[in-house]
Write a protein that holds these residues in place. Sequence first.
Motif, PDB file in Angstrom:
ATOM      1  N   SER A   1      35.951  33.702  42.767  1.00 39.47           N
ATOM      2  CA  SER A   1      34.591  34.036  42.323  1.00 39.47           C
ATOM      3  C   SER A   1      34.548  35.365  41.572  1.00 39.47           C
ATOM      4  CB  SER A   1      33.623  34.053  43.508  1.00 39.47           C
ATOM      5  OG  SER A   1      33.913  35.110  44.388  1.00 39.47           O
ATOM      6  N   VAL A   2      35.383  36.321  41.966  1.00 38.44           N
ATOM      7  CA  VAL A   2      35.461  37.602  41.256  1.00 38.44           C
ATOM      8  C   VAL A   2      35.976  37.379  39.836  1.00 38.44           C
ATOM      9  CG1 VAL A   2      36.760  39.786  41.191  1.00 38.44           C
ATOM     10  CG2 VAL A   2      35.638  39.061  43.297  1.00 38.44           C
ATOM     11  N   GLY A   3      36.896  36.454  39.685  1.00 41.13           N
ATOM     12  CA  GLY A   3      37.433  36.143  38.359  1.00 41.13           C
ATOM     13  C   GLY A   3      36.405  35.530  37.423  1.00 41.13           C
ATOM     14  N   LYS A   4      35.302  35.058  37.958  1.00 42.66           N
ATOM     15  CA  LYS A   4      34.253  34.446  37.138  1.00 42.66           C
ATOM     16  C   LYS A   4      33.115  35.403  36.808  1.00 42.66           C
ATOM     17  CE  LYS A   4      35.334  29.902  38.942  1.00 42.66           C
ATOM     18  NZ  LYS A   4      34.955  28.837  39.856  1.00 42.66           N
ATOM     19  N   LEU A   5      33.211  36.660  37.258  1.00 42.20           N
ATOM     20  CA  LEU A   5      32.188  37.654  36.914  1.00 42.20           C
ATOM     21  C   LEU A   5      32.254  37.978  35.423  1.00 42.20           C
ATOM     22  CD1 LEU A   5      32.513  40.141  39.922  1.00 42.20           C
ATOM     23  CD2 LEU A   5      30.641  38.559  39.482  1.00 42.20           C
ATOM     24  N   ASP A   6      31.182  38.578  34.901  1.00 47.10           N
ATOM     25  CA  ASP A   6      31.146  38.964  33.486  1.00 47.10           C
ATOM     26  C   ASP A   6      32.181  40.034  33.158  1.00 47.10           C
ATOM     27  OD1 ASP A   6      29.112  37.185  32.963  1.00 47.10           O
ATOM     28  OD2 ASP A   6      27.521  38.663  33.208  1.00 47.10           O
ATOM     29  N   ARG A   7      32.518  40.857  34.135  1.00 49.31           N
ATOM     30  CA  ARG A   7      33.520  41.905  33.932  1.00 49.31           C
ATOM     31  C   ARG A   7      34.911  41.297  34.039  1.00 49.31           C
ATOM     32  NH1 ARG A   7      31.756  47.221  35.399  1.00 49.31           N
ATOM     33  NH2 ARG A   7      29.588  47.183  36.031  1.00 49.31           N
ATOM     34  N   ILE A   8      35.874  41.942  33.410  1.00 51.71           N
ATOM     35  CA  ILE A   8      37.266  41.552  33.583  1.00 51.71           C
ATOM     36  C   ILE A   8      37.772  42.282  34.815  1.00 51.71           C
ATOM     37  CG2 ILE A   8      39.588  41.622  32.615  1.00 51.71           C
ATOM     38  CD1 ILE A   8      38.231  41.649  29.826  1.00 51.71           C
ATOM     39  N   ILE A   9      38.150  41.519  35.827  1.00 58.92           N
ATOM     40  CA  ILE A   9      38.642  42.106  37.068  1.00 58.92           C
ATOM     41  C   ILE A   9      39.990  41.472  37.382  1.00 58.92           C
ATOM     42  CG2 ILE A   9      38.248  42.383  39.543  1.00 58.92           C
ATOM     43  CD1 ILE A   9      35.252  42.311  38.954  1.00 58.92           C
ATOM     44  N   ASN A  10      40.992  42.319  37.532  1.00 57.13           N
ATOM     45  CA  ASN A  10      42.326  41.865  37.905  1.00 57.13           C
ATOM     46  C   ASN A  10      42.570  42.228  39.360  1.00 57.13           C
ATOM     47  OD1 ASN A  10      43.073  40.956  35.282  1.00 57.13           O
ATOM     48  ND2 ASN A  10      43.375  43.069  34.690  1.00 57.13           N
ATOM     49  N   VAL A  11      43.005  41.268  40.144  1.00 59.51           N
ATOM     50  CA  VAL A  11      43.323  41.503  41.544  1.00 59.51           C
ATOM     51  C   VAL A  11      44.836  41.649  41.636  1.00 59.51           C
ATOM     52  CG1 VAL A  11      43.214  40.572  43.872  1.00 59.51           C
ATOM     53  CG2 VAL A  11      41.324  40.160  42.276  1.00 59.51           C
ATOM     54  N   THR A  12      45.288  42.816  42.128  1.00 60.43           N
ATOM     55  CA  THR A  12      46.726  43.088  42.224  1.00 60.43           C
ATOM     56  C   THR A  12      47.045  43.697  43.580  1.00 60.43           C
ATOM     57  OG1 THR A  12      46.457  45.282  41.254  1.00 60.43           O
ATOM     58  CG2 THR A  12      46.931  43.494  39.728  1.00 60.43           C
ATOM     59  N   ASN A  13      48.322  43.746  43.893  1.00 61.08           N
ATOM     60  CA  ASN A  13      48.825  44.397  45.110  1.00 61.08           C
ATOM     61  C   ASN A  13      48.125  43.907  46.374  1.00 61.08           C
ATOM     62  OD1 ASN A  13      50.567  45.976  43.535  1.00 61.08           O
ATOM     63  ND2 ASN A  13      48.963  47.480  43.197  1.00 61.08           N
ATOM     64  N   ILE A  14      48.085  42.601  46.556  1.00 57.41           N
ATOM     65  CA  ILE A  14      47.459  42.019  47.741  1.00 57.41           C
ATOM     66  C   ILE A  14      48.447  42.058  48.908  1.00 57.41           C
ATOM     67  CG2 ILE A  14      46.540  39.905  48.757  1.00 57.41           C
ATOM     68  CD1 ILE A  14      45.628  39.109  46.001  1.00 57.41           C
ATOM     69  N   SER A  15      47.964  42.477  50.038  1.00 61.04           N
ATOM     70  CA  SER A  15      48.763  42.476  51.259  1.00 61.04           C
ATOM     71  C   SER A  15      47.903  41.888  52.370  1.00 61.04           C
ATOM     72  CB  SER A  15      49.155  43.920  51.608  1.00 61.04           C
ATOM     73  OG  SER A  15      49.822  43.953  52.847  1.00 61.04           O
ATOM     74  N   MET A  16      48.433  40.881  53.050  1.00 63.62           N
ATOM     75  CA  MET A  16      47.705  40.260  54.152  1.00 63.62           C
ATOM     76  C   MET A  16      48.433  40.585  55.441  1.00 63.62           C
ATOM     77  SD  MET A  16      46.575  36.619  52.660  1.00 63.62           S
ATOM     78  CE  MET A  16      45.788  36.465  51.085  1.00 63.62           C
ATOM     79  N   THR A  17      47.689  41.185  56.381  1.00 62.19           N
ATOM     80  CA  THR A  17      48.301  41.605  57.637  1.00 62.19           C
ATOM     81  C   THR A  17      47.464  41.124  58.815  1.00 62.19           C
ATOM     82  OG1 THR A  17      47.104  43.702  57.559  1.00 62.19           O
ATOM     83  CG2 THR A  17      49.301  43.679  56.588  1.00 62.19           C
ATOM     84  N   SER A  18      48.016  41.233  59.988  1.00 62.03           N
ATOM     85  CA  SER A  18      47.346  40.907  61.250  1.00 62.03           C
ATOM     86  C   SER A  18      46.764  39.494  61.276  1.00 62.03           C
ATOM     87  CB  SER A  18      46.236  41.914  61.553  1.00 62.03           C
ATOM     88  OG  SER A  18      46.746  43.217  61.567  1.00 62.03           O
ATOM     89  N   PRO A  19      47.578  38.473  60.973  1.00 61.96           N
ATOM     90  CA  PRO A  19      47.034  37.109  61.000  1.00 61.96           C
ATOM     91  C   PRO A  19      46.666  36.694  62.415  1.00 61.96           C
ATOM     92  CG  PRO A  19      49.397  37.041  60.780  1.00 61.96           C
ATOM     93  CD  PRO A  19      49.001  38.487  60.697  1.00 61.96           C
ATOM     94  N   LYS A  20      45.627  35.891  62.512  1.00 60.45           N
ATOM     95  CA  LYS A  20      45.185  35.355  63.802  1.00 60.45           C
ATOM     96  C   LYS A  20      45.109  33.832  63.673  1.00 60.45           C
ATOM     97  CE  LYS A  20      42.461  39.396  65.062  1.00 60.45           C
ATOM     98  NZ  LYS A  20      42.493  40.278  63.916  1.00 60.45           N
ATOM     99  N   THR A  21      45.499  33.134  64.715  1.00 60.25           N
ATOM    100  CA  THR A  21      45.440  31.671  64.666  1.00 60.25           C
ATOM    101  C   THR A  21      44.263  31.177  65.469  1.00 60.25           C
ATOM    102  OG1 THR A  21      46.949  31.534  66.538  1.00 60.25           O
ATOM    103  CG2 THR A  21      47.902  31.387  64.351  1.00 60.25           C
TER     104      THR A  21
END
Length: 78
Positions: A58-78
């Motif tokens: 959804s952020v990629g569809k905003l009027d602004r150009i937004i690049n998402v970089t350096n994603i880190s996912m931690t502390s997963p829960k099941t």
Amino acid sequence: ITDVAQLLAQLGNKARQSGLTIERFKPNGETARDFVAEIRFAMDVQGSYHEIGTFIDSVGKLDRIINVTNISMTSPKT
């Protein structure tokens, strides 16, 4: 930094619509480029893998150009 409040509001709305919680939003400065300004942010969000994917889409569809970089996912829960 220009328009940070408006951008934060847009990102907050997209996060809520995706089911995410924004835990931290930190502007990291502005760099002038040829025809645009690059504004960097650090964000910590809480949500599921699917919710994060929906948010990035959804952020990629905003009027602004937004690049998402350096994603880190931690502390997963099941």
